[in-house]
Design an enzyme around this catalytic site. Structure first.
Site, PDB file in Angstrom:
ATOM      1  N   GLU A 140      19.534   8.830  24.602  1.00 53.47           N
ATOM      2  CA  GLU A 140      20.623   8.580  23.657  1.00 53.47           C
ATOM      3  C   GLU A 140      20.111   8.446  22.228  1.00 53.47           C
ATOM      4  O   GLU A 140      20.688   8.985  21.291  1.00 53.47           O
ATOM      5  CB  GLU A 140      21.395   7.325  24.065  1.00 53.47           C
ATOM      6  CG  GLU A 140      22.407   7.527  25.168  1.00 53.47           C
ATOM      7  CD  GLU A 140      21.785   7.633  26.565  1.00 53.47           C
ATOM      8  OE1 GLU A 140      20.554   7.419  26.688  1.00 53.47           O
ATOM      9  OE2 GLU A 140      22.512   7.947  27.513  1.00 53.47           O
ATOM     10  N   HIS A 175      28.753   0.629  33.859  1.00 53.46           N
ATOM     11  CA  HIS A 175      29.529   1.770  33.362  1.00 53.46           C
ATOM     12  C   HIS A 175      30.937   1.362  32.953  1.00 53.46           C
ATOM     13  O   HIS A 175      31.800   2.201  32.784  1.00 53.46           O
ATOM     14  CB  HIS A 175      29.663   2.835  34.452  1.00 53.46           C
ATOM     15  CG  HIS A 175      28.367   3.353  34.964  1.00 53.46           C
ATOM     16  ND1 HIS A 175      27.559   2.625  35.797  1.00 53.46           N
ATOM     17  CD2 HIS A 175      27.734   4.530  34.741  1.00 53.46           C
ATOM     18  CE1 HIS A 175      26.488   3.339  36.091  1.00 53.46           C
ATOM     19  NE2 HIS A 175      26.562   4.492  35.458  1.00 53.46           N
TER      20      HIS A 175
END
Lengths: 336, 458
Positions: A72, A141
């Protein structure tokens, strides 16, 4: 309301899903501006982890739709570099939880460069990510951390809640010369609604009143807007008229619309899927107190997620999240 | 010690001319007070002080031009100076007190301080804790102070501001006879929402008399509205509350509203003749009384002169969207209520008559409807029945005017050069000079007079 969304798997009745609306927005942006490209994990061959970019690789080719490694920080950093170099990158981060790996890039570079360069360097970058719970994806998540990003000056933080907003939000975000974060609630991708042909753009600085009412203002955003509307509908049956304000933009907040509504209803419930402590709901509540204290007829109520990592088990997950019944109960407390 | 320097009033300003001092050595100043006028290249600007204290010396004479940053005055900011207490600032009108915070209200209740009589020194004139404490210490210094009572908690030199703006004598607070540090019996604090507080003040309702239906007995806006609807009427045994509410409201009105009064004599011959003719055709129950005509005339005049039909809020006049005629009704138990006749200007005379009967019966029976109690925009008091010829009333805040109607009496009147005996009515107008002036009031009374000369048009 024509733009109300409801969950549907395979719309075949002229409705559009939130996912398709986002894809249409992306397609339009890619087609109309050569500088726009999409990158992120699995956005290309897999079609996006949530299927938003399905088919775009075939349509626009690997230069415009780029799969990235699981890093990321690297690919958000690359997006910042591309934006500085004149491109208009759209970066997809799979979930807000993973965005923390790129937080240094987002906060220390994207959000600050305009200021630190004395206005000379803008970062016209759009970062899309999924947020929120409700699909049994467990704690890593499922969190709603958009409130953290809404804390950061230099960013614009958006949370489209309807198909119309999903369809048009990207064009507005790309038009912003500074970094924009787009939070897509995971439970909305399958929600379907009729696109309003009269709507051609999204006003990023203004919250939307999704339902008018006179007894209580329910402030919500993203995935909680439909829950707020459901609660308002339920209360209409018992004679309580609730107004639902959809924030749309979490930073900057549209105080005028929020407070304007509270001045009419004299009562407010703030719904936020984030945790209560230090949350966006706290900020909204505080602004209501600052600006409408003498017009309040009851303390402002908040409906937030339980302060636990979001559980995997379905019943526990449901219990941890704000539900329409919780909103109704909070509204009852402020109205009666 | 602080220095007041020539401020930079714009990026391009490097010097300025001190054109006028608004303070003198020895004056108390507070942060934010306007202390001087400075002439810049563009305009004259009133300059505020950033410190609180006593002006010790003015270092620059009027008319002198000095660079930005030059010390203009020396301000002593010693421990004695009280930044919370403002000197009266020139040109600042005395305003209605802005709402106070829950903490301050609680403190005021505990200490029996009437907030309406306290001058606020906080932001926007808001009443602060210090103001309440200061106000409390005042009656303790009063001459009737008993020996043995504790001296004022804080020694404060008497400054003009608070003394002047607290003209209403507060009831002496209970004085501890034994001089001990025993606790004063504090009345139970009324829990209420901020909106309910505001409404209570506006509607003249005493919160202590309202039963709260919110959580934990909290008084909500709705409770205040319904209490206002039945104020006084449902409590014949204890009219004190209604009387006290009226007393408070009227004190506030006289304190805050600069009243002016106008009076005119209306020839009622045409109106009465028309009314008697109508009454001959009407069943007994529907017969008109002169009030139906005069009230209708007032309502129509209010529509013609909207400057008097509305409310004074936040320092400005807010015109009402419709004519909601407040009707002052005296209750048998004592006290007054002023329920509203909605859309009075749009009703026919017969409808006004019916509505008036209903209103008075409901008011006296304590069964007013909520819709009849909300915000009248202009009130009429009719003392004709009581036999007086004229009434100069007190404006009902936040309204800006009140019409007084006296008895219709036969008087020798000159009409068209001939002396005749005619029924005449003295109509008066009490109005808020902040919102209107004599010319506006005159237009109103003239309009009313004209309307009553053509009763068939009413």
């Amino acid at each position: 309301m024509s733009t109300r969304t409801r969950p549907r798997a395979h719309p075949d009745d002229g409705t559009t899903t939130y996912r398709e609306a986002l894809r249409e927005g992306l397609r339009e942006a890619l087609a109309s501006d050569d500088r726009v490209f999409l990158m992120g994990e699995d956005v290309g061959r897999y079609g996006g982890c949530f299927g938003v970019s399905l088919g775009l690789l075939e349509e626009f080719g690997p230069d415009r739709i780029r799969d990235t490694p699981l890093s990321e920080s690297a690919f958000v950093g690359a997006g910042i570099g591309a934006a500085l170099a004149g491109m208009r990158p759209v970066v997809e981060i799979m979930t807000v939880n993973f965005s923390l790996l790129a937080l240094d890039q987002i906060l220390n570079n994207a959000a600050t460069l305009r200021h630190m360069s004395g206005g000379q360097l803008g970062v016209p970058l759009v970062i899309r990510m999924t947020t929120g719970a409700g699909r049994q994806l467990a704690a890593q998540h499922s969190h709603s951390l958009e409130g953290w990003y809404a804390h950061i000056p230099g960013l614009r933080v958006l949370a489209p809640a309807t198909v119309d907003d999903a369809r048009h939000v990207l064009a507005a975000a790309l038009a912003d010369p500074d970094p924009v974060l787009l939070f897509e609630h995971g439970s909305l991708y399958n929600a379907a609604g009729m696109l309003d042909p009269a709507v051609h753009d999204v006003h990023l600085d203004r919250a939307a009143v999704r339902r008018e009412g006179t007894d209580v203002t329910i402030v919500a955003y993203g995935g909680c807007v439909s829950k707020a509307l459901e609660a308002a509908e339920a209360m209409a049956g018992e004679g309580i008229s609730a107004e639902v304000v959809d924030l749309r933009t979490l930073r900057p907040l549209d105080d005028a619309t929020i407070v304007g509504s509270v001045l009419r209803t004299h009562r407010a419930v703030v719904v936020d899927e984030g945790w209560r402590s230090g949350s966006l709901s706290a900020e909204i509540e505080s602004r209501i107190y600052e600006q409408a204290f003498f017009d309040l007829d009851a303390p402002v109520e908040r409906v937030c997620s339980a302060e636990v990592p979001i559980p995997y088990a379905r019943r526990l997950e449901e219990a941890a999240l704000p539900q329409p019944a919780d909103i109704v109960a909070a509204a009852h407390r402020v109205v009666s | 010690m602080a220095e007041f320097t020539m401020p930079s009033l714009g990026a391009d300003m490097d010097e300025g001319t001190l054109s006028q001092w608004l303070v003198h050595p020895g004056d108390q100043v507070a942060r934010g007070d306007v202390v001087a006028v400075v002439e810049t290249a563009k305009s004259a600007i009133e300059v505020e002080c950033f410190d609180s204290g006593t002006v010790e010396a003015l270092l620059v004479d009027e008319g002198t031009t000095v660079p930005v940053g030059t010390p203009l005055a020396r301000i002593g900011t010693t421990a004695e100076s009280r930044p919370t207490e403002r000197q009266p600032v020139r040109g600042q009108p005395v305003e209605s007190p802005p709402p106070s915070t829950p903490l301050v209200r609680r403190l005021a209740e505990d200490r029996h301080v009437d907030l309406a009589a306290v001058r606020g020194s906080g932001p926007g004139g808001r009443i602060t804790r210090a103001d309440v404490e200061h106000a409390e210490s005042e009656p303790a210094r009063a001459p009737e102070q008993q020996p043995g009572t504790e001296p004022p908690r804080r020694k404060r030199s008497e400054s003009g501001a608070t003394a002047k703006t607290a003209p209403t004598p507060r009831p002496a607070k209970p004085v501890r006879s034994d001089g001990s540090a025993g606790k004063r019996p504090a009345p139970a604090r009324v829990k209420s929402s901020p909106l309910a507080r505001r409404l209570a003040t506006e509607l003249g309702v005493d919160l202590a008399e309202v039963t709260g239906t919110g959580r934990g007995g909290t008084v909500r806006a709705e409770d205040v509205r319904s209490a206002a609807a039945t104020k006084g009427a449902q409590r014949p045994a204890v009219p004190d509350a209604a009387l006290a509410a009226t007393a408070r409201l009227m004190s506030r009105s006289k304190r805050e509203i600069p009243h002016f009064y106008l009076s005119t004599t209306v020839d009622m011959a045409a109106a009465l003749e028309w009314m008697h003719a109508r009454n001959r055709e009407l069943p007994l129950s529907a017969r008109l009384v002169p009030a139906a005509l005069t009230f209708k005339a007032v309502a129509l005049a209010a529509r013609k002169v909207p400057e008097l039909n509305g409310h004074w809020r936040d320092d400005r006049f807010v015109p009402a969207e419709e004519v909601r005629l407040g009707v002052a009704v005296s209750l048998r138990s004592g006290g007054l209520v002023a329920p509203a006749l909605a859309h009075a200007d749009a009703l026919s005379v017969a409808e006004v008559m019916a509505a008036l009967k209903d209103l008075v019966a409901r008011a006296r029976g304590g069964r007013l409807r909520a819709s009849q109690t909300a915000d009248p925009s202009l009130t009429v008091t009719n003392l004709g029945e009581q036999g007086v010829e004229a009434v100069f009333g007190v404006v009902y805040p936040p309204q800006v005017a009140l019409v007084g109607l006296g008895r219709i009496v036969e008087r020798p009147v000159a009409v068209n050069g001939l002396l005749g005996v005619r029924p005449v009515l003295t109509a008066t107008l009490s109005a808020d000079h902040r919102a209107a002036d004599g010319a506006t009031g005159a237009r109103f009374l003239t309009a009313m007079d004209r309307l009553l000369q053509q009763p068939e048009e009413l």
